[in-house]
Design an enzyme around this catalytic site. Structure first.
Site, mmCIF file in Angstrom:
data_model
loop_
_atom_site.group_PDB
_atom_site.id
_atom_site.type_symbol
_atom_site.label_atom_id
_atom_site.label_comp_id
_atom_site.label_asym_id
_atom_site.label_seq_id
_atom_site.Cartn_x
_atom_site.Cartn_y
_atom_site.Cartn_z
ATOM 1 N N GLY A 131 5.954 0.969 2.271
ATOM 2 C CA GLY A 131 5.667 2.029 1.303
ATOM 3 C C GLY A 131 6.483 3.278 1.563
ATOM 4 O O GLY A 131 6.930 3.957 0.627
ATOM 5 N N CYS A 154 1.986 2.940 5.896
ATOM 6 C CA CYS A 154 2.593 1.754 5.290
ATOM 7 C C CYS A 154 4.109 1.896 5.416
ATOM 8 O O CYS A 154 4.703 2.771 4.786
ATOM 9 C CB CYS A 154 2.176 1.617 3.829
ATOM 10 S SG CYS A 154 2.948 0.216 2.985
ATOM 11 N N CYS A 185 5.545 -6.304 6.020
ATOM 12 C CA CYS A 185 4.820 -5.113 6.439
ATOM 13 C C CYS A 185 5.636 -4.402 7.504
ATOM 14 O O CYS A 185 5.886 -4.960 8.576
ATOM 15 C CB CYS A 185 3.440 -5.479 6.971
ATOM 16 S SG CYS A 185 2.527 -4.063 7.627
ATOM 17 N N GLU A 209 -3.013 0.088 -0.219
ATOM 18 C CA GLU A 209 -2.284 -1.153 -0.001
ATOM 19 C C GLU A 209 -2.964 -2.327 -0.694
ATOM 20 O O GLU A 209 -4.191 -2.499 -0.604
ATOM 21 C CB GLU A 209 -2.160 -1.446 1.496
ATOM 22 C CG GLU A 209 -1.214 -0.496 2.220
ATOM 23 C CD GLU A 209 -0.698 -1.076 3.514
ATOM 24 O OE1 GLU A 209 -0.179 -2.219 3.490
ATOM 25 O OE2 GLU A 209 -0.794 -0.397 4.553
ATOM 26 N N HIS A 220 5.906 -2.298 -4.842
ATOM 27 C CA HIS A 220 5.389 -0.936 -4.730
ATOM 28 C C HIS A 220 5.581 -0.187 -6.040
ATOM 29 O O HIS A 220 6.596 -0.369 -6.724
ATOM 30 C CB HIS A 220 6.128 -0.158 -3.638
ATOM 31 C CG HIS A 220 5.935 -0.729 -2.270
ATOM 32 N ND1 HIS A 220 4.945 -0.309 -1.417
ATOM 33 C CD2 HIS A 220 6.609 -1.710 -1.614
ATOM 34 C CE1 HIS A 220 5.019 -0.989 -0.290
ATOM 35 N NE2 HIS A 220 6.007 -1.851 -0.383
#
Length: 276
Positions: A224, A221, A71, A212, A163
């Site tokens: 992301g 994110c 993350c 998410e 992703h």
């Protein structure tokens, strides 16, 4: 248990330091503590642990009790925490993650506190089966996917976590809550997926909204945002350095051509501290 509430552009975490290992009931704790009505409220529960490979180790439990491999916003929060609380005096540190290995972090310190964090997020994984998806292609670009009779096209990227990036006319006002959860669990994604809905504004600026995996809609994110720039370069939409504008603020992302690594720069903030 002492905790610190932190966020990176509104993507918020309960940060715990002092444990020697991940508690056996970490998943249950995450579900309880991250509940915004009956707990502290957060997108995830983050543990700062000892590491044999790096200066620190980070483990992240999503609000639904599942574990996230990586993350980007959490690693910035962890980086700020360890410096601001005197666990290190180095402005270049390493943090071990579950899915992306050991990552290099540069801290920008102003008046003794971390103001922003630049993270080497590593090389993107573009092989469809390794992301993972069920699509045997390398890379997976503009691949068709159908949900409830609606067709989308996605580009698949892993930044240590999976992703799918989908381009839409208006990401800011896109119906995230309808399509995000359906795409997350689509059969094309055997370990579920983080979904980014993106609108390209220029060669160096995109809007992005995210659903998410394990947390639902969040204000930001980091991985992301990295996946968005990688995807946008692969599709010919942006240059290798671009700002990704999220609901909680902006991140600067660079996909470096020389080493193929993705670099993310952004802030992290402490909100408050407490004891359970």
């Amino acid at each position: 248990m002492n905790f610190t509430k932190m966020h990176g552009l509104g993507n918020d975490f309960i940060v715990v330091e002092g444990e020697s290992k991940l508690p056996a009931n970490a998943a249950e704790l995450a579900e309880q503590l991250c509940n915004r009505f009956f707990g502290i409220g957060a997108d995830g529960l983050v543990y700062i642990l000892p590491s044999e490979k790096a200066d620190f180790r980070m483990r992240i439990m999503n609000s639904d009790g599942s574990e996230a491999e990586q993350c980007g916003n959490a690693i910035r929060c962890v980086s700020k925490y360890v410096y601001d609380n005197g666990l290190t005096d180095k402005e270049n540190i390493t943090i071990e993650t579950l899915g992306a290995g050991v990552q290099q972090v540069q801290l920008k310190v102003v008046d003794g506190k971390v103001e922003s964090v630049r993270v080497d997020m590593g090389q993107p994984i573009l092989n469809g089966l390794q992301v993972p998806t069920t699509v045997d292609a390398n890379p997976v670009i503009n691949h068709s996917i159908e949900v409830d009779g609606r067709e989308f096209h996605f580009t698949a990227v892993s930044m240590g976590n999976p992703h799918c990036v989908i381009y839409v006319d208006d990401a800011v006002n896109f119906d995230l809550n309808t399509w995000g959860p359906k795409l997350e669990v689509h059969p094309l994604f055997p370990r579920k997926i983080n979904v980014e809905f993106v609108t390209v504004r220029s060669r160096d600026f995109t809007d992005m909204r995210v659903w998410e995996r394990g947390a639902g809609p969040t204000l930001a994110c980091g991985t992301g945002a990295c996946a968005t720039v990688v995807s946008s370069v692969l599709n010919g939409f942006t240059d290798r350095t671009a700002t990704v504008s999220l609901k909680g603020g902006d991140l600067l992302i660079e996909w470096n051509e020389a080493d193929n690594h993705v670099y993310m720069t952004g802030p992290a903030s402490e909100v408050y501290r407490g004891t359970l």
